[in-house]
Scaffold this motif. Structure first.
Motif, PDB file in Angstrom:
ATOM      1  N   GLN A   1      37.943  -9.145  25.908  1.00 42.98           N
ATOM      2  CA  GLN A   1      37.668  -8.535  24.610  1.00 42.98           C
ATOM      3  C   GLN A   1      38.834  -8.816  23.675  1.00 42.98           C
ATOM      4  O   GLN A   1      39.944  -8.294  23.869  1.00 42.98           O
ATOM      5  CB  GLN A   1      37.425  -7.029  24.723  1.00 42.98           C
ATOM      6  CG  GLN A   1      36.968  -6.417  23.402  1.00 42.98           C
ATOM      7  CD  GLN A   1      36.570  -4.955  23.528  1.00 42.98           C
ATOM      8  OE1 GLN A   1      37.058  -4.228  24.385  1.00 42.98           O
ATOM      9  NE2 GLN A   1      35.666  -4.512  22.656  1.00 42.98           N
TER      10      GLN A   1
ATOM     11  N   LEU B   1      23.813  -8.555  30.171  1.00 45.42           N
ATOM     12  CA  LEU B   1      24.059  -7.703  29.008  1.00 45.42           C
ATOM     13  C   LEU B   1      24.678  -8.544  27.898  1.00 45.42           C
ATOM     14  O   LEU B   1      25.737  -9.152  28.088  1.00 45.42           O
ATOM     15  CB  LEU B   1      24.979  -6.552  29.411  1.00 45.42           C
ATOM     16  CG  LEU B   1      24.838  -5.224  28.692  1.00 45.42           C
ATOM     17  CD1 LEU B   1      23.411  -4.718  28.736  1.00 45.42           C
ATOM     18  CD2 LEU B   1      25.760  -4.199  29.317  1.00 45.42           C
TER      19      LEU B   1
ATOM     20  N   TYR C   1      35.285  -9.003  31.810  1.00 41.14           N
ATOM     21  CA  TYR C   1      35.062  -9.272  30.398  1.00 41.14           C
ATOM     22  C   TYR C   1      36.394  -9.594  29.710  1.00 41.14           C
ATOM     23  O   TYR C   1      37.450  -9.079  30.086  1.00 41.14           O
ATOM     24  CB  TYR C   1      34.487  -8.047  29.683  1.00 41.14           C
ATOM     25  CG  TYR C   1      33.062  -7.693  29.999  1.00 41.14           C
ATOM     26  CD1 TYR C   1      32.750  -6.748  30.982  1.00 41.14           C
ATOM     27  CD2 TYR C   1      32.016  -8.273  29.290  1.00 41.14           C
ATOM     28  CE1 TYR C   1      31.434  -6.400  31.243  1.00 41.14           C
ATOM     29  CE2 TYR C   1      30.701  -7.928  29.546  1.00 41.14           C
ATOM     30  CZ  TYR C   1      30.421  -6.990  30.525  1.00 41.14           C
ATOM     31  OH  TYR C   1      29.111  -6.647  30.778  1.00 41.14           O
TER      32      TYR C   1
ATOM     33  N   TRP D   1      26.340  -8.428  24.276  1.00 37.20           N
ATOM     34  CA  TRP D   1      27.052  -7.417  23.498  1.00 37.20           C
ATOM     35  C   TRP D   1      27.172  -7.789  22.022  1.00 37.20           C
ATOM     36  O   TRP D   1      27.403  -8.945  21.675  1.00 37.20           O
ATOM     37  CB  TRP D   1      28.470  -7.241  24.042  1.00 37.20           C
ATOM     38  CG  TRP D   1      28.538  -6.650  25.411  1.00 37.20           C
ATOM     39  CD1 TRP D   1      28.379  -7.298  26.591  1.00 37.20           C
ATOM     40  CD2 TRP D   1      28.769  -5.274  25.726  1.00 37.20           C
ATOM     41  NE1 TRP D   1      28.503  -6.413  27.630  1.00 37.20           N
ATOM     42  CE2 TRP D   1      28.745  -5.172  27.134  1.00 37.20           C
ATOM     43  CE3 TRP D   1      29.009  -4.121  24.969  1.00 37.20           C
ATOM     44  CZ2 TRP D   1      28.939  -3.957  27.801  1.00 37.20           C
ATOM     45  CZ3 TRP D   1      29.211  -2.920  25.627  1.00 37.20           C
ATOM     46  CH2 TRP D   1      29.172  -2.847  27.025  1.00 37.20           C
TER      47      TRP D   1
ATOM     48  N   TRP E   1      23.936   1.732  24.167  1.00 35.03           N
ATOM     49  CA  TRP E   1      24.983   2.035  23.203  1.00 35.03           C
ATOM     50  C   TRP E   1      26.202   2.547  23.982  1.00 35.03           C
ATOM     51  O   TRP E   1      26.072   3.413  24.860  1.00 35.03           O
ATOM     52  CB  TRP E   1      24.546   3.097  22.203  1.00 35.03           C
ATOM     53  CG  TRP E   1      23.622   2.591  21.137  1.00 35.03           C
ATOM     54  CD1 TRP E   1      22.262   2.669  21.119  1.00 35.03           C
ATOM     55  CD2 TRP E   1      23.997   1.954  19.909  1.00 35.03           C
ATOM     56  NE1 TRP E   1      21.768   2.104  19.969  1.00 35.03           N
ATOM     57  CE2 TRP E   1      22.806   1.669  19.207  1.00 35.03           C
ATOM     58  CE3 TRP E   1      25.224   1.600  19.332  1.00 35.03           C
ATOM     59  CZ2 TRP E   1      22.808   1.041  17.951  1.00 35.03           C
ATOM     60  CZ3 TRP E   1      25.218   0.984  18.090  1.00 35.03           C
ATOM     61  CH2 TRP E   1      24.024   0.707  17.419  1.00 35.03           C
ATOM     62  N   TYR E   2      27.366   1.982  23.637  1.00 32.99           N
ATOM     63  CA  TYR E   2      28.624   2.404  24.226  1.00 32.99           C
ATOM     64  C   TYR E   2      29.575   2.825  23.116  1.00 32.99           C
ATOM     65  O   TYR E   2      29.537   2.286  22.001  1.00 32.99           O
ATOM     66  CB  TYR E   2      29.266   1.260  25.018  1.00 32.99           C
ATOM     67  CG  TYR E   2      28.745   1.067  26.421  1.00 32.99           C
ATOM     68  CD1 TYR E   2      27.527   0.436  26.649  1.00 32.99           C
ATOM     69  CD2 TYR E   2      29.472   1.510  27.520  1.00 32.99           C
ATOM     70  CE1 TYR E   2      27.051   0.258  27.938  1.00 32.99           C
ATOM     71  CE2 TYR E   2      29.005   1.324  28.817  1.00 32.99           C
ATOM     72  CZ  TYR E   2      27.790   0.701  29.013  1.00 32.99           C
ATOM     73  OH  TYR E   2      27.322   0.520  30.295  1.00 32.99           O
TER      74      TYR E   2
ATOM     75  N   GLY F   1      33.268  -7.598  20.351  1.00 32.42           N
ATOM     76  CA  GLY F   1      32.672  -6.993  21.524  1.00 32.42           C
ATOM     77  C   GLY F   1      33.133  -7.701  22.787  1.00 32.42           C
ATOM     78  O   GLY F   1      33.731  -8.778  22.722  1.00 32.42           O
TER      79      GLY F   1
ATOM     80  N   LEU G   1      29.321   0.149  20.257  1.00 30.94           N
ATOM     81  CA  LEU G   1      28.862  -1.170  20.689  1.00 30.94           C
ATOM     82  C   LEU G   1      27.394  -1.100  21.093  1.00 30.94           C
ATOM     83  O   LEU G   1      27.000  -0.248  21.900  1.00 30.94           O
ATOM     84  CB  LEU G   1      29.685  -1.644  21.885  1.00 30.94           C
ATOM     85  CG  LEU G   1      31.185  -1.848  21.638  1.00 30.94           C
ATOM     86  CD1 LEU G   1      31.945  -1.861  22.953  1.00 30.94           C
ATOM     87  CD2 LEU G   1      31.424  -3.144  20.894  1.00 30.94           C
ATOM     88  N   CYS G   2      26.608  -2.011  20.551  1.00 28.45           N
ATOM     89  CA  CYS G   2      25.198  -2.166  20.914  1.00 28.45           C
ATOM     90  C   CYS G   2      25.121  -3.327  21.903  1.00 28.45           C
ATOM     91  O   CYS G   2      25.755  -4.373  21.688  1.00 28.45           O
ATOM     92  CB  CYS G   2      24.402  -2.462  19.649  1.00 28.45           C
ATOM     93  SG  CYS G   2      22.669  -2.875  19.898  1.00 28.45           S
ATOM     94  N   ALA G   3      24.379  -3.168  22.979  1.00 31.37           N
ATOM     95  CA  ALA G   3      24.254  -4.236  23.978  1.00 31.37           C
ATOM     96  C   ALA G   3      22.822  -4.282  24.487  1.00 31.37           C
ATOM     97  O   ALA G   3      22.223  -3.235  24.743  1.00 31.37           O
ATOM     98  CB  ALA G   3      25.227  -4.002  25.133  1.00 31.37           C
TER      99      ALA G   3
END
Lengths: 109, 115
Positions: free
Chosen positions: B37, A97, B35, A99, A34-35, B42, A87-89
């Motif tokens: 975004q 990972l 990344y 996301w 979790w972020y 996400g 954010l769940c990853a």
């Protein structure tokens, strides 16, 4: 395919408790993260679960059930500064990972 | 300990122009990630380096995006030519790269606007 689902937005009251759910379908599992991400800022690490059960860290707790592909982040004694996206990853079998899109949490006084 | 550094913080360009982003990871971190975004979504992994080798670039639009990590430290991400849909925040992250619990530390990001 790989998929992470979490609610788009939640609203809660200052001082209350809120639970943010995350369900996942991934090719393999090597842990769930979790972020927290405040608007316009980078994500910061909150918690990591790899075994079933509850991990508690101050006002934040994270729960994992691998058999159900389910996790939740529990925030207690909400403060205005907790307004952010969560954010769940999930780390898959290749240690990549995956996301989720994030849950925007709005805290009201 | 110094965090992940990125530059520039903001960039505005017109479509079809080129742009480059720079990232300096945390010292000693073997793994570096770029990344993309888009607002309200996400992070989407573009490329992952382990030292100076590419681990995963399956979601990198290779016709226009390129990245390199010379000497296994700093990295640059380039877009040439840019499209309107490239408008996003580009996040660089680094980790120790030991698998399992491998916390990623993020830089402040570069906000790209393509007009």
């Amino acid at each position: 395919g790989q998929n992470i689902d979490q609610p788009t937005e939640m609203t809660a009251t200052e001082g209350a408790i809120v639970q943010i759910n995350c369900t996942y379908q991934t090719s393999g599992f090597n842990g769930l993260f979790w972020y927290q991400q405040h608007a316009g800022e980078a994500p910061t690490f909150l918690s990591y679960n790899v075994l079933d059960g509850l991990e508690e860290k101050g006002r934040f707790s994270s729960f994992l059930s691998r058999s159900k592909g389910y996790s939740y982040l529990l925030l207690k004694e909400l403060q205005m500064k907790d307004s952010a996206s969560y954010l769940c990853a999930v780390m898959d079998s290749n240690y990549q990972l995956i996301w989720g899109a994030g849950t925007k949490l709005i805290i009201k006084p | 300990e110094a965090g992940v550094a990125q530059s520039p913080r903001y960039k505005i360009i017109e479509k079809r122009q080129s742009v480059a982003f720079w990232c300096n990871p945390i010292s000693g971190h073997a793994t570096l990630y770029w990344y993309q975004q888009i607002l309200g979504q996400g992070p989407k992994l573009l490329i992952q380096f382990q030292n100076n080798g590419v681990v995963d670039d399956s979601q990198l639009p290779k016709d226009r995006f390129s990245a390199e990590r010379l000497k296994g430290v700093d990295s640059t991400l380039k877009i040439q030519p840019a499209k309107l849909e490239d408008s996003a925040v580009y996040l660089c992250a680094s980790s120790l790269g030991r698998g399992g619990f491998d916390e990623q530390f993020f830089g402040p990001g570069t906000r790209l606007t393509v007009l």
